[in-house]
Design an enzyme around this catalytic site. Structure first.
Site, PDB file in Angstrom:
ATOM      1  N   LYS A  39      15.492  17.161  28.184  1.00 21.80           N
ATOM      2  CA  LYS A  39      15.306  18.315  29.065  1.00 21.80           C
ATOM      3  C   LYS A  39      14.191  18.019  30.031  1.00 21.80           C
ATOM      4  O   LYS A  39      13.103  17.601  29.628  1.00 21.80           O
ATOM      5  CB  LYS A  39      14.938  19.555  28.207  1.00 21.80           C
ATOM      6  CG  LYS A  39      14.692  20.808  29.030  1.00 21.80           C
ATOM      7  CD  LYS A  39      15.978  21.506  29.353  1.00 21.80           C
ATOM      8  CE  LYS A  39      15.867  22.493  30.493  1.00 21.80           C
ATOM      9  NZ  LYS A  39      16.111  21.895  31.837  1.00 21.80           N
ATOM     10  N   GLN A  48       6.821  15.015  29.717  1.00 22.61           N
ATOM     11  CA  GLN A  48       7.747  16.108  29.414  1.00 22.61           C
ATOM     12  C   GLN A  48       8.010  16.215  27.908  1.00 22.61           C
ATOM     13  O   GLN A  48       8.180  17.311  27.372  1.00 22.61           O
ATOM     14  CB  GLN A  48       9.069  15.879  30.164  1.00 22.61           C
ATOM     15  CG  GLN A  48       9.941  17.120  30.286  1.00 22.61           C
ATOM     16  CD  GLN A  48       9.523  18.039  31.410  1.00 22.61           C
ATOM     17  OE1 GLN A  48       9.236  17.579  32.515  1.00 22.61           O
ATOM     18  NE2 GLN A  48       9.483  19.324  31.149  1.00 22.61           N
ATOM     19  N   LYS A  82       5.076  18.094  26.447  1.00 24.86           N
ATOM     20  CA  LYS A  82       5.060  19.460  26.990  1.00 24.86           C
ATOM     21  C   LYS A  82       6.146  20.305  26.318  1.00 24.86           C
ATOM     22  O   LYS A  82       5.900  21.422  25.867  1.00 24.86           O
ATOM     23  CB  LYS A  82       5.325  19.385  28.509  1.00 24.86           C
ATOM     24  CG  LYS A  82       5.227  20.711  29.219  1.00 24.86           C
ATOM     25  CD  LYS A  82       5.898  20.710  30.586  1.00 24.86           C
ATOM     26  CE  LYS A  82       5.382  19.634  31.505  1.00 24.86           C
ATOM     27  NZ  LYS A  82       5.836  19.831  32.907  1.00 24.86           N
ATOM     28  N   LYS A  96      13.539  13.086  32.598  1.00 27.49           N
ATOM     29  CA  LYS A  96      13.245  13.387  34.006  1.00 27.49           C
ATOM     30  C   LYS A  96      14.166  12.529  34.858  1.00 27.49           C
ATOM     31  O   LYS A  96      14.584  11.452  34.440  1.00 27.49           O
ATOM     32  CB  LYS A  96      11.783  13.041  34.326  1.00 27.49           C
ATOM     33  CG  LYS A  96      11.255  13.732  35.544  1.00 27.49           C
ATOM     34  CD  LYS A  96      10.693  15.094  35.195  1.00 27.49           C
ATOM     35  CE  LYS A  96      10.346  15.929  36.392  1.00 27.49           C
ATOM     36  NZ  LYS A  96       9.614  17.151  36.004  1.00 27.49           N
ATOM     37  N   GLY A 140      15.114  21.775  38.161  1.00 32.59           N
ATOM     38  CA  GLY A 140      14.475  21.419  39.425  1.00 32.59           C
ATOM     39  C   GLY A 140      13.103  20.807  39.248  1.00 32.59           C
ATOM     40  O   GLY A 140      12.540  20.780  38.157  1.00 32.59           O
ATOM     41  N   ASP A 141      12.583  20.303  40.333  1.00 35.77           N
ATOM     42  CA  ASP A 141      11.203  19.809  40.431  1.00 35.77           C
ATOM     43  C   ASP A 141      10.949  19.683  41.937  1.00 35.77           C
ATOM     44  O   ASP A 141      11.647  20.353  42.733  1.00 35.77           O
ATOM     45  CB  ASP A 141      11.036  18.457  39.698  1.00 35.77           C
ATOM     46  CG  ASP A 141       9.558  18.070  39.500  1.00 35.77           C
ATOM     47  OD1 ASP A 141       8.930  18.584  38.572  1.00 35.77           O
ATOM     48  OD2 ASP A 141       9.033  17.257  40.282  1.00 35.77           O
ATOM     49  N   THR A 164       6.797  28.859  36.177  1.00 34.98           N
ATOM     50  CA  THR A 164       5.767  27.813  36.129  1.00 34.98           C
ATOM     51  C   THR A 164       4.447  28.347  36.694  1.00 34.98           C
ATOM     52  O   THR A 164       3.380  28.185  36.088  1.00 34.98           O
ATOM     53  CB  THR A 164       6.224  26.562  36.906  1.00 34.98           C
ATOM     54  OG1 THR A 164       7.543  26.232  36.507  1.00 34.98           O
ATOM     55  CG2 THR A 164       5.309  25.393  36.655  1.00 34.98           C
ATOM     56  N   ASN A 210       7.434  26.038  45.077  1.00 31.41           N
ATOM     57  CA  ASN A 210       7.774  26.994  44.016  1.00 31.41           C
ATOM     58  C   ASN A 210       6.580  27.324  43.112  1.00 31.41           C
ATOM     59  O   ASN A 210       6.262  28.498  42.887  1.00 31.41           O
ATOM     60  CB  ASN A 210       8.939  26.424  43.187  1.00 31.41           C
ATOM     61  CG  ASN A 210       9.217  27.258  41.974  1.00 31.41           C
ATOM     62  OD1 ASN A 210       8.750  26.959  40.871  1.00 31.41           O
ATOM     63  ND2 ASN A 210       9.943  28.350  42.140  1.00 31.41           N
ATOM     64  N   SER A 259      13.219  27.658  31.090  1.00 36.82           N
ATOM     65  CA  SER A 259      14.467  26.885  31.110  1.00 36.82           C
ATOM     66  C   SER A 259      15.091  26.879  29.715  1.00 36.82           C
ATOM     67  O   SER A 259      16.307  27.008  29.554  1.00 36.82           O
ATOM     68  CB  SER A 259      14.203  25.439  31.538  1.00 36.82           C
ATOM     69  OG  SER A 259      14.145  25.315  32.932  1.00 36.82           O
TER      70      SER A 259
HETATM   71  P1  NDP Z   1       8.239  22.087  45.637  1.00 36.60           P
HETATM   72  O1  NDP Z   1       9.078  21.032  46.200  1.00 36.60           O
HETATM   73  O2  NDP Z   1       8.730  23.484  45.602  1.00 36.60           O
HETATM   74  O3  NDP Z   1       6.818  22.107  46.335  1.00 36.60           O
HETATM   75  C1  NDP Z   1       6.022  20.966  46.394  1.00 36.60           C
HETATM   76  C2  NDP Z   1       4.766  21.277  47.184  1.00 36.60           C
HETATM   77  O4  NDP Z   1       3.866  20.191  47.073  1.00 36.60           O
HETATM   78  C3  NDP Z   1       5.043  21.452  48.670  1.00 36.60           C
HETATM   79  O5  NDP Z   1       4.079  22.311  49.211  1.00 36.60           O
HETATM   80  C4  NDP Z   1       4.870  20.029  49.195  1.00 36.60           C
HETATM   81  O6  NDP Z   1       4.569  19.956  50.575  1.00 36.60           O
HETATM   82  C5  NDP Z   1       3.690  19.570  48.360  1.00 36.60           C
HETATM   83  N1  NDP Z   1       3.727  18.117  48.193  1.00 36.60           N
HETATM   84  C6  NDP Z   1       4.717  17.378  47.644  1.00 36.60           C
HETATM   85  N2  NDP Z   1       4.417  16.076  47.673  1.00 36.60           N
HETATM   86  C7  NDP Z   1       3.207  15.990  48.255  1.00 36.60           C
HETATM   87  C8  NDP Z   1       2.339  14.921  48.567  1.00 36.60           C
HETATM   88  N3  NDP Z   1       2.689  13.658  48.280  1.00 36.60           N
HETATM   89  N4  NDP Z   1       1.151  15.210  49.160  1.00 36.60           N
HETATM   90  C9  NDP Z   1       0.801  16.487  49.460  1.00 36.60           C
HETATM   91  N5  NDP Z   1       1.585  17.557  49.181  1.00 36.60           N
HETATM   92  C10 NDP Z   1       2.747  17.309  48.583  1.00 36.60           C
HETATM   93  O7  NDP Z   1       7.892  21.595  44.137  1.00 36.60           O
HETATM   94  P2  NDP Z   1       7.353  22.441  42.907  1.00 36.60           P
HETATM   95  O8  NDP Z   1       6.492  23.536  43.364  1.00 36.60           O
HETATM   96  O9  NDP Z   1       8.509  22.732  42.023  1.00 36.60           O
HETATM   97  O10 NDP Z   1       6.482  21.340  42.138  1.00 36.60           O
HETATM   98  C11 NDP Z   1       5.105  21.156  42.377  1.00 36.60           C
HETATM   99  C12 NDP Z   1       4.469  20.437  41.196  1.00 36.60           C
HETATM  100  O11 NDP Z   1       4.660  21.206  40.000  1.00 36.60           O
HETATM  101  C13 NDP Z   1       5.040  19.054  40.885  1.00 36.60           C
HETATM  102  O12 NDP Z   1       4.011  18.242  40.372  1.00 36.60           O
HETATM  103  C14 NDP Z   1       6.040  19.344  39.765  1.00 36.60           C
HETATM  104  O13 NDP Z   1       6.303  18.204  38.977  1.00 36.60           O
HETATM  105  C15 NDP Z   1       5.286  20.407  38.993  1.00 36.60           C
HETATM  106  N6  NDP Z   1       6.067  21.265  38.116  1.00 36.60           N
HETATM  107  C16 NDP Z   1       7.140  21.960  38.598  1.00 36.60           C
HETATM  108  C17 NDP Z   1       7.842  22.787  37.755  1.00 36.60           C
HETATM  109  C18 NDP Z   1       8.964  23.634  38.242  1.00 36.60           C
HETATM  110  O14 NDP Z   1       9.473  24.430  37.443  1.00 36.60           O
HETATM  111  N7  NDP Z   1       9.359  23.573  39.484  1.00 36.60           N
HETATM  112  C19 NDP Z   1       7.511  22.898  36.324  1.00 36.60           C
HETATM  113  C20 NDP Z   1       6.318  22.192  35.953  1.00 36.60           C
HETATM  114  C21 NDP Z   1       5.651  21.392  36.827  1.00 36.60           C
HETATM  115  P3  NDP Z   1       5.749  19.710  51.654  1.00 36.60           P
HETATM  116  O15 NDP Z   1       6.412  21.037  51.813  1.00 36.60           O
HETATM  117  O16 NDP Z   1       5.039  19.236  52.868  1.00 36.60           O
HETATM  118  O17 NDP Z   1       6.643  18.665  51.050  1.00 36.60           O
HETATM  119  O1  2IT Z   2       7.882  19.411  35.083  1.00 36.10           O
HETATM  120  C1  2IT Z   2       8.579  20.330  34.587  1.00 36.10           C
HETATM  121  O2  2IT Z   2       8.298  20.824  33.492  1.00 36.10           O
HETATM  122  C2  2IT Z   2       9.721  20.819  35.358  1.00 36.10           C
HETATM  123  N1  2IT Z   2       9.936  20.370  36.480  1.00 36.10           N
HETATM  124  C3  2IT Z   2      10.640  21.845  34.769  1.00 36.10           C
HETATM  125  C4  2IT Z   2      11.672  21.198  33.901  1.00 36.10           C
HETATM  126  C5  2IT Z   2      12.743  22.101  33.383  1.00 36.10           C
HETATM  127  O3  2IT Z   2      13.627  21.562  32.702  1.00 36.10           O
HETATM  128  O4  2IT Z   2      12.743  23.306  33.630  1.00 36.10           O
END
Ligand code: NDP
Ligand code: 2IT
Length: 448
Positions: free
Chosen positions: A93, A114, A117, A129, A168-169, A212, A243, A381
Site C-alpha cells: 500500500k 511506507q 508508517k 510506492k 496518490g502522491d 494527510t 494537497n 486510505s
Molecule cells: P502535490 O503534488 O499536491 O503538491 C506538491 C507541492 O510541493 C506543490 O506545491 C509543489 O510545487 C511542491 N513541490 C514539489 N516538488 C518540489 C520541489 N522539488 N521543490 C519545491 N517544491 C516542490 O503533492 P502532495 O501535497 O500530495 O505531497 C506533498 C508531500 O507530502 C510529498 O512529500 C508526499 O510524499 C507527502 N505525502 C503525501 C500524502 C498524500 O496523501 N498526498 C500522504 C503522505 C505524505 P509545484 O506546484 O510547483 O510543483
Molecule cells: O506517502 C504517503 O503516505 C502517501 N502518499 C499516501 C499513500 C496512500 O496509500 O494513501
C-alpha cells in the site's frame, strides 16, 4: 550460534555498496538505522534473523516503459515503476508519484518509509510506492489521461485489492486517480477498491482528501498538548501548496493558528496578516483547478513573494514542511532555532536532512518525522479499503473521529519508546513502534 551485533557504519557501508548511487534511499535507511540498530542489538531475536538486512531489500521492483502520444502527435516515452517493498502485515500500500525527479532511489526511500508508517497506523497494510518521471505540469487533461491509461496498462498486471493498492502522491491527485481507476476497471472488468483516493462517486472516502494535512496538524496539536501547550495563537510556516499543505493550513487556521507562508517549486508567499480561510480557498482553486503558480497569491493579495526561496527564514514557532524531500537543510534548521521555533511536524516525506534533525534534537525542538505525523493520509486510505470491501460508506464525522484516534494512537506509540527525561524524541519513538509489528510477522514466516 554466535549472537550477531550490528555496527551502524558497517551496516551502512554494505547497504551503499549494494545500492550504488541511491542517495535518497541511503539517507532514509541511515535515519532508521541510527535508532533501530541499538534497538535490534538489545533484542537479539531480530538481529539473529537478519531482519534489518531483509527489510532493507524490497520484495521486488517492477519497472516498465510508458509510451504515449502528446497533443501534437509526438511519441513520448517515460519510465514507470512500482516498488513492492514489504507485505508482511498486509497488501502492498502506498502512493504513486508523477514528477521529473522520480527514480528508483526516490521510490525505494518512499517505499521503505511506507512500510513503517503503515505499520504505525495499526491497520493491516504492507508498504509500496510507485510512479514515473512523467511531468504533469503544463500537460493538457487529454495528455495526462493518455499517459495514465498507458501507465495502468502495464501496472494493472501487478496490483489488486489483496495484492497492492496504490493511491496518490506528488503530481497524482483526483484527476489522475480517476483516469488510472477507469483504465484499471476497463482492463480487469471488475469494480474493486484497488486504488484509494478515488472520488466519492466511485468508491472514494470522505476525509481522504483532507486526511494527510489534517492528520499532520492533529499530530502537532497532540505534541503541544502533551507539553501543556496548543496551536492557538501560534505563528506557522508551511511549505508547499499542494494537497497536504492546503489541508494542513486549513486545520491550523481552524485551531486558531496564524499561517504566514505557503510555497511551490517557484518560491514562497509571506502574508504577514495570516492566510485566512477565504484566501486559502483562492489557493485551493489556484493549485487544484487552475493549476497556476503561488506567485499569483502575492499579486492578488498584495503580499511578499520570494522567488526561488524556501520559507524557513520567516520567524515562527511552528513549521510544517509539506512539499517534498530534503527541503530543510542544517542551515535552515539553525535559522529556525535562532528565530524561536518550538515544534515541527512533517507533512511531506523526509523533508529534513539528517543533520538538520540533529539540530532540532540538540535544541529540544519537538520534531515529528513524517512516518508518524503524515500517516493520516494512508490511514484514511486504509479506511477507504475497509469501506470498499464492505460496500458501505462512513460519515465525515465518523471518519474524522477515526483519523483523530489513529493519530492519537500513533502519538501514544511514540511516547512508549521515545519518552522520558521530559523531552519526547519522536524519531526514537516512531521507528521501533513501526518496526516491531513487521519484524514479528517476518519472524513468524521463517526465512523468506
Ligand atoms: P502535490 O503534488 O499536491 O503538491 C506538491 C507541492 O510541493 C506543490 O506545491 C509543489 O510545487 C511542491 N513541490 C514539489 N516538488 C518540489 C520541489 N522539488 N521543490 C519545491 N517544491 C516542490 O503533492 P502532495 O501535497 O500530495 O505531497 C506533498 C508531500 O507530502 C510529498 O512529500 C508526499 O510524499 C507527502 N505525502 C503525501 C500524502 C498524500 O496523501 N498526498 C500522504 C503522505 C505524505 P509545484 O506546484 O510547483 O510543483
Ligand atoms: O506517502 C504517503 O503516505 C502517501 N502518499 C499516501 C499513500 C496512500 O496509500 O494513501
Amino acid at each position: 550460534m554466535q549472537i550477531k551485533t550490528l555496527e551502524l557504519d558497517e551496516f551502512m557501508q554494505g547497504l551503499i555498496r549494494r545500492n550504488p548511487g541511491e542517495t535518497e534511499f541511503h539517507q532514509a535507511v541511515q535515519e532508521v538505522a541510527e535508532d533501530i540498530i541499538p534497538f535490534v542489538n538489545q533484542h537479539p531475536q531480530y538481529g539473529d534473523a537478519a531482519l534489518l538486512e531483509r527489510m532493507t531489500e524490497p520484495d521486488r521492483i517492477i519497472s516498465f516503459r510508458v509510451c504515449w502520444a502528446d497533443d501534437e502527435g509526438n511519441i513520448r516515452v517515460n519510465r514507470g515503476y512500482r516498488v513492492q517493498y514489504n507485505n508482511a502485515i498486509g497488501p502492498y500500500k502506498g502512493g504513486l508519484r508523477f514528477h521529473p525527479s522520480v527514480n528508483q532511489s526516490v521510490l525505494k526511500f518512499l517505499g521503505f518509509e511506507q512500510v513503517f508508517k503503515n505499520s504505525l497506523t495499526t491497520l493491516p497494510m504492507g508498504g509500496g510506492k510507485g510512479g514515473s518521471d512523467f511531468n504533469p505540469k503544463g500537460k493538457s487533461d487529454r495528455e495526462v489521461m493518455r499517459f495514465c491509461q498507458s501507465f495502468m496498462t502495464e501496472l494493472h498486471k501487478h496490483i489488486g485489492p489483496n495484492r497492492d493498492v496504490p493511491a496518490g502522491d506528488i503530481g497524482v491527485g483526483a484527476r489522475e486517480i480517476g483516469y488510472l481507476f477507469g483504465q484499471y476497471k476497463r482492463l480487469e472488468n471488475e469494480f474493486t477498491g484497488t486504488l484509494t483516493g478515488k472520488s466519492l462517486e466511485f468508491g472514494g472516502s470522505l476525509i481522504r482528501t483532507e486526511a494527510t494535512g489534517y492528520g499532520t496538524v492533529y499530530f502537532m496539536e497532540l505534541m503541544l498538548n502533551h507539553r501543556g501547550d496548543s496551536l492557538k495563537g501560534k505563528e506557522v510556516v508551511i511549505s508547499g501548496s499542494g494537497n497536504v499543505a492546503q489541508y494542513a493550513a486549513e486545520k491550523a487556521i481552524q485551531l486558531g493558528a496564524k499561517v504566514l507562508t505557503m510555497s511551490d517549486s517557484g518560491g514562497y508567499i509571506y502574508d504577514k496578516d495570516g492566510i485566512s480561510e477565504e484566501k486559502l480557498a483562492f489557493i485551493i482553486d489556484l493549485k487544484t483547478i487552475r493549476r497556476g503558480r503561488i506567485s499569483e497569491y502575492a499579486e492578488k493579495f498584495g503580499c511578499d513573494y520570494h522567488q526561488g526561496k524556501r520559507p524557513w527564514d520567516v520567524p515562527c514557532q511552528i513549521a510544517l514542511p509539506c512539499a517534498t524531500q530534503n527541503e530543510i537543510s542544517v542551515e535552515n534548521a539553525k535559522t529556525l532555532v535562532k528565530n524561536g521555533i518550538i515544534a515541527i511536524a512533517e507533512g511531506a516525506n523526509m523533508p529534513t536532512f539528517i543533520d538538520a534533525i540533529h539540530v532540532f534534537h540538540d535544541n529540544k525542538v519537538l520534531y515529528a518525522p513524517g512516518k508518524a505525523s503524515n500517516a493520516g493520509g494512508v490511514a484514511v486510505s486504509g479506511l477507504e479499503m475497509s469501506q470498499n470491501s464492505q460496500r458501505i460508506s462512513w460519515s465525515r464525522k465518523e471518519l474524522d473521529e477515526r483519523l483523530r484516534n489513529i493519530m492519537s494512537d500513533i502519538h501514544q506509540q511514540c511516547l512508549k519508546y521515545g519518552g522520558g527525561n521530559g523531552y519526547v524524541d519522536y524519531v526514537k519513538g516512531a521507528w521501533p513502534a513501526g518496526f516491531v509489528k513487521v519484524a514479528n510477522a517476518m519472524l513468524a514466516y521463517g526465512v523468506v
